[in-house]
Design a protein around this motif. Structure first.
Motif, PDB file in Angstrom:
ATOM      1  N   ARG A 183       0.839  -1.212   0.000  1.00 15.67           N
ATOM      2  CA  ARG A 183       0.000   0.000   0.000  1.00 15.67           C
ATOM      3  C   ARG A 183       0.871   1.258   0.000  1.00 15.67           C
ATOM      4  O   ARG A 183       0.593   2.233  -0.713  1.00 15.67           O
ATOM      5  CB  ARG A 183      -0.904  -0.018   1.228  1.00 15.67           C
ATOM      6  N   TYR A 184       1.933   1.237   0.799  1.00 20.76           N
ATOM      7  CA  TYR A 184       2.839   2.393   0.864  1.00 20.76           C
ATOM      8  C   TYR A 184       3.494   2.628  -0.486  1.00 20.76           C
ATOM      9  O   TYR A 184       3.572   3.769  -0.974  1.00 20.76           O
ATOM     10  CB  TYR A 184       3.876   2.140   1.952  1.00 20.76           C
ATOM     11  N   ASN A 185       3.985   1.569  -1.130  1.00 19.04           N
ATOM     12  CA  ASN A 185       4.630   1.716  -2.436  1.00 19.04           C
ATOM     13  C   ASN A 185       3.646   2.202  -3.494  1.00 19.04           C
ATOM     14  O   ASN A 185       3.992   3.001  -4.380  1.00 19.04           O
ATOM     15  CB  ASN A 185       5.244   0.382  -2.867  1.00 19.04           C
ATOM     16  N   SER A 186       2.410   1.729  -3.417  1.00 21.97           N
ATOM     17  CA  SER A 186       1.418   2.170  -4.402  1.00 21.97           C
ATOM     18  C   SER A 186       1.127   3.668  -4.284  1.00 21.97           C
ATOM     19  O   SER A 186       1.010   4.392  -5.299  1.00 21.97           O
ATOM     20  CB  SER A 186       0.132   1.358  -4.203  1.00 21.97           C
ATOM     21  N   LEU A 187       1.019   4.180  -3.056  1.00 21.54           N
ATOM     22  CA  LEU A 187       0.754   5.612  -2.866  1.00 21.54           C
ATOM     23  C   LEU A 187       1.931   6.460  -3.340  1.00 21.54           C
ATOM     24  O   LEU A 187       1.745   7.543  -3.934  1.00 21.54           O
ATOM     25  CB  LEU A 187       0.472   5.886  -1.386  1.00 21.54           C
ATOM     26  N   CYS A 188       3.148   5.955  -3.094  1.00 18.12           N
ATOM     27  CA  CYS A 188       4.331   6.700  -3.559  1.00 18.12           C
ATOM     28  C   CYS A 188       4.369   6.776  -5.080  1.00 18.12           C
ATOM     29  O   CYS A 188       4.740   7.817  -5.668  1.00 18.12           O
ATOM     30  CB  CYS A 188       5.606   6.052  -3.011  1.00 18.12           C
ATOM     31  N   GLN A 189       4.017   5.693  -5.742  1.00 17.87           N
ATOM     32  CA  GLN A 189       3.995   5.704  -7.208  1.00 17.87           C
ATOM     33  C   GLN A 189       2.935   6.677  -7.729  1.00 17.87           C
ATOM     34  O   GLN A 189       3.156   7.390  -8.721  1.00 17.87           O
ATOM     35  CB  GLN A 189       3.735   4.287  -7.714  1.00 17.87           C
ATOM     36  N   ASP A 190       1.769   6.731  -7.049  1.00 22.19           N
ATOM     37  CA  ASP A 190       0.734   7.691  -7.463  1.00 22.19           C
ATOM     38  C   ASP A 190       1.211   9.143  -7.299  1.00 22.19           C
ATOM     39  O   ASP A 190       0.905  10.029  -8.122  1.00 22.19           O
ATOM     40  CB  ASP A 190      -0.534   7.473  -6.638  1.00 22.19           C
ATOM     41  N   TRP A 191       1.963   9.414  -6.230  1.00 22.65           N
ATOM     42  CA  TRP A 191       2.462  10.770  -6.010  1.00 22.65           C
ATOM     43  C   TRP A 191       3.444  11.193  -7.092  1.00 22.65           C
ATOM     44  O   TRP A 191       3.445  12.323  -7.565  1.00 22.65           O
ATOM     45  CB  TRP A 191       3.104  10.818  -4.630  1.00 22.65           C
ATOM     46  N   ASP A 227       3.140   5.023   5.649  1.00 16.98           N
ATOM     47  CA  ASP A 227       4.515   4.813   6.075  1.00 16.98           C
ATOM     48  C   ASP A 227       4.555   4.437   7.554  1.00 16.98           C
ATOM     49  O   ASP A 227       5.293   3.532   7.967  1.00 16.98           O
ATOM     50  CB  ASP A 227       5.323   6.079   5.810  1.00 16.98           C
ATOM     51  N   LEU A 228       3.759   5.136   8.357  1.00 14.55           N
ATOM     52  CA  LEU A 228       3.728   4.828   9.773  1.00 14.55           C
ATOM     53  C   LEU A 228       3.177   3.417  10.024  1.00 14.55           C
ATOM     54  O   LEU A 228       3.730   2.654  10.830  1.00 14.55           O
ATOM     55  CB  LEU A 228       2.872   5.869  10.494  1.00 14.55           C
ATOM     56  N   ASP A 229       2.115   3.094   9.328  1.00 20.59           N
ATOM     57  CA  ASP A 229       1.532   1.743   9.493  1.00 20.59           C
ATOM     58  C   ASP A 229       2.501   0.667   9.035  1.00 20.59           C
ATOM     59  O   ASP A 229       2.649  -0.378   9.678  1.00 20.59           O
ATOM     60  CB  ASP A 229       0.229   1.655   8.698  1.00 20.59           C
ATOM     61  N   PHE A 230       3.197   0.896   7.918  1.00 13.82           N
ATOM     62  CA  PHE A 230       4.163  -0.060   7.382  1.00 13.82           C
ATOM     63  C   PHE A 230       5.293  -0.290   8.383  1.00 13.82           C
ATOM     64  O   PHE A 230       5.703  -1.422   8.653  1.00 13.82           O
ATOM     65  CB  PHE A 230       4.685   0.464   6.049  1.00 13.82           C
ATOM     66  N   LYS A 231       5.778   0.791   8.994  1.00 15.71           N
ATOM     67  CA  LYS A 231       6.880   0.676   9.934  1.00 15.71           C
ATOM     68  C   LYS A 231       6.449  -0.094  11.184  1.00 15.71           C
ATOM     69  O   LYS A 231       7.191  -0.945  11.695  1.00 15.71           O
ATOM     70  CB  LYS A 231       7.361   2.076  10.305  1.00 15.71           C
ATOM     71  N   GLN A 232       5.239   0.180  11.681  1.00 14.63           N
ATOM     72  CA  GLN A 232       4.760  -0.508  12.879  1.00 14.63           C
ATOM     73  C   GLN A 232       4.606  -2.014  12.638  1.00 14.63           C
ATOM     74  O   GLN A 232       4.985  -2.844  13.487  1.00 14.63           O
ATOM     75  CB  GLN A 232       3.428   0.096  13.328  1.00 14.63           C
ATOM     76  N   LYS A 233       4.045  -2.369  11.517  1.00 18.73           N
ATOM     77  CA  LYS A 233       3.835  -3.793  11.225  1.00 18.73           C
ATOM     78  C   LYS A 233       5.140  -4.526  10.985  1.00 18.73           C
ATOM     79  O   LYS A 233       5.284  -5.706  11.341  1.00 18.73           O
ATOM     80  CB  LYS A 233       2.898  -3.956  10.034  1.00 18.73           C
TER      81      LYS A 233
END
Length: 705
Positions: A183-191, A227-233
């Motif tokens: 999910r994090y990588n997908s949002l970065c690509q959209d940005w 990013d925060l969720d990815f880091k926590q998991k």
């Protein structure tokens, strides 16, 4: 499962291994590699680098679970074997302790051979006691193995579920981290795509149009959250994995390893106990059979028989007491010829005192003992006032041997001995009527008398199964007289017996078999012989014979007539134009006769012995045992049972036409002839099984027809 439990199990395992490990000499190296099949246990084998590398890998738990399952399967298989052997040995010990008591029970016999056999058979009882301790040990071992198997199976299942749960938690955390990463990588690509788009272009949404700048701000906010969720998991999954690898997995691996060693050690100990018990059984059995005192061994006892001394002691008894008076058979003392004094003539007095030599020789021949008959038979019948070696029965009142051209001892001198085959062979009894009553019904001709029988006439023609009737066809008695048999003949009055019907109050049904045979002066009741003859002649191919019953009123009426006058047995014979119901009537009457006996043909006193016979698995031994039971029967039961069983065998031989197989015959006749079980009066299967064995042993147990 606590760490203390694991450590204590490890200590116990180390102690067990050290106890099983033999002491090694200083010359042997500590790191010596064990050869194949070596029983040495080296505790340091499991800490070698190649083993530690496997135990620290991800395959450790699955590998140890598979190994523990293999040990459990071995334990289960060995448990089944021990339980099966316990059951077999238990049955063998019980049978060994009971069977020998049924043979040679009398220990006070005068024969040394019989005493030796009795003493040797007592060794079976001693061996049975030795085996009982072995059976008890096997039973204990079976229970211990079962409890061990159950406990280890539960513990393996618990450890497996715990390891699967921990592995699933780590795998799920890693999977969630991977989803957050995607999910994090997908949002970065959209940005990145939005930055490269036209800045003046707007985007229509439900809340209105947004400029590129506004869209970038929204994406940045989402990226920060992802990013925060990815880091926590990632941190959570990493923490779970490290905990699993550093603490939980080593703990599970250690417990699995300890369980495997504990189970295998326990199995090794049980195996050693099994070998020790088996060895003890064999040694104790050997000591029982051959004790240290050689005079009490089985071999010595068997060799202590003295056959010549036994025979000497037996024959010497005839020199003692009243038996010494029996040395001379008074029946064999010749009569001295001496002329009456008043009838003597002076010229012949001197010649009358001497006998010619040819007459002396003839006299000696007439009183010589037949050596072929000079042997005791297997079964002694009612031979009162006669010797088993006599070739001629003592004449009774109203009976005299025929003297027209034949000697008194010839077969033809007995009344009723009219139908014989070549070389003195007797026509089978089931092929001829046992009385002339059936002949009267078939031919309607008066009976002819034979030489030596009662003269025929209106006052003497009785049309019945009279045992004293002089015209009876060849019976078992006469066939036994004419052949050298192992059974002596029961000499029965033939011509002097009063015909049935004179004693009007004497009944046929419900009377003890011995009383009926004593009245009829025969070995088989007349009603039994008549019914068997009728069924043999007219009903062997009749469908359902003995299974289908006649009319109850007809059976009751004929039964009353026979009870009024035994000569009415002749009414059993069917008329010329008879129907199937006439034959069913004879069969029903025969069943009614045996059913109304005061005591079954095989009495209740034999129930326990018959049950013992049925428990014997070996068919040959079972038949021999039943043969012995039949031999113990009194004469009346023996010969009556013989006639009936051979008749039933002929019924079974015609199964294709009469549809009466062995099972059907036994279902009908078993409850009729055999007393009920003493434990369960409704147990009909016991009577049916006993009847099957009875028919099976007939050719062996009875004299052939």
């Amino acid at each position: 499962m606590s760490v203390s439990r694991s450590s204590s199990r490890t200590d116990q395992n180390s102690e067990a291994n050290s106890a099983l490990q033999p002491s090694k000499s200083p010359a042997s190296g500590a790191n010596e590699t064990p050869s194949a099949g070596s029983t040495e246990v080296q505790p340091d084998l499991l800490v070698k680098p190649e083993i530690v590398r496997v135990l620290d890998s991800d395959v450790a738990i699955n590998a140890l679970l598979s190994r523990l399952k293999q040990s459990l399967l071995i334990c289960e298989e060995f448990t089944k074997f021990v339980r099966k052997k316990y059951l077999l040995e238990d049955v063998h010990a019980q049978e060994l302790g009971k069977t020998y008591k049924n043979f040679f029970p009398d220990s006070s016999a005068s024969s040394s051979l019989q005493k030796s056999i009795h003493t040797v058979l007592e060794f079976d009882g001693k061996l049975s006691q030795v085996k009982h301790s072995y059976v008890k040990a096997l039973h204990t071992m079976s229970d211990e193995l079962g409890a061990l198997l159950l406990t280890m199976t539960k513990m393996r299942k618990s450890l497996k579920e715990n390891s699967r749960r921990l592995e699933k938690e780590v795998a799920d955390a890693i999977h969630m981290a991977e989803k957050a990463k995607s999910r994090y990588n997908s949002l970065c690509q959209d940005w990145e795509k939005l930055r490269m788009a036209d800045p003046t272009k707007t985007k229509l949404t439900l809340r209105g149009s947004k400029t590129t700048r506004e869209q970038e701000e929204d994406l940045l906010r989402k990226i920060d959250s992802a990013d925060l969720d990815f880091k926590q998991k990632v941190d959570h999954s990493t923490s779970l994995r490290n905990t699993f690898l550093s603490r939980e997995r080593p703990k599970i691996v250690s417990e699995l390893k300890d369980l495997i060693l504990e189970l295998d050690t326990a199995m090794a100990i049980q195996l050693q106990k099994y070998t020790i018990w088996t060895e003890t059984l064999i040694l104790n059995s050997g000591v029982t059979v051959t004790p240290f005192d050689a005079t009490k061994s089985m071999k010595t006892i068997a060799a202590s028989t003295s056959n010549e001394l036994d025979l000497y002691n037996f024959l010497n008894k005839y020199n003692q007491g009243s038996r010494s008076n029996n040395f001379v058979n008074k029946n064999l003392i010749p009569v001295e010829y001496k002329q009456y004094p008043s009838m003597a003539k002076p010229g012949l007095a001197k010649s009358g005192q001497t006998r010619p030599s040819n007459q002396t020789s003839s006299s000696q021949n007439s009183f010589s003992v037949n050596t072929n008959m000079n042997s005791l038979p297997k079964r002694i019948l009612s031979t009162q006032h006669e010797s088993p070696f006599d070739s001629v029965p003592t004449p009774r009142s109203g009976f005299s041997p025929v003297q027209n051209g034949s000697s008194a001892g010839s077969p033809s001198s007995y009344p009723g001995n009219t139908s014989r085959g070549p070389l003195g062979q007797t026509v089978p009894s089931h092929q001829k009527p046992v009385s002339s009553a059936v002949d009267v019904a078939d031919t309607q001709n008066p009976r002819s008398s034979q030489s030596g029988a009662r003269p025929s006439g209106p006052d003497t023609d009785f049309g019945t199964l009279d045992p004293g009737n002089g015209t009876r066809s060849t019976s078992l008695t006469t066939s036994m007289i004419t052949s050298i048999s192992e059974r002596p003949v029961s000499h029965i009055q033939s011509a002097a017996t009063l015909p049935p019907g004179i004693n009007r109050n004497f009944k046929t049904f419900g009377v003890a078999l011995e009383s009926l045979l004593e009245y009829e002066q025969d070995m088989v009741p007349a009603i039994v012989r008549q019914c068997i003859y009728v069924v043999d002649k007219f009903g062997l191919d009749l469908e359902g014979v003995y299974r289908k019953s006649a009319n109850v009123l007809d059976v009751s009426k004929l039964r009353e007539e026979i009870d009024k006058d035994p000569s009415n047995i002749s009414m059993i014979a069917p008329p010329k134009n008879h129907t199937d119901s006439d034959i069913y009537l004879a069969g029903s009457l025969l069943k009614a006769f045996f059913a109304n006996l005061p005591e079954s043909l095989l009495p209740p006193s034999m129930t326990s012995e018959i049950k013992t016979c049925l428990t014997i698995a070996d068919p040959v031994t079972r038949k021999n045992y039943m043969h012995g039971l039949i031999y113990k029967l009194p004469d009346g039961q023996y010969w009556t049972l013989r006639s009936l069983v051979f008749h039933l065998k002929r019924i079974i031989e015609h199964e294709p036409t009469n549809r009466m197989n062995l099972k059907s015959v036994c279902i009908i006749w078993g409850p009729t002839l055999i007393a009920p079980s003493d434990t369960d009066i409704n147990d009909v299967n016991y009577q049916i099984q006993a009847m099957e064995v009875l028919i099976d042993v007939a050719d062996q147990a009875f004299e052939p027809e």
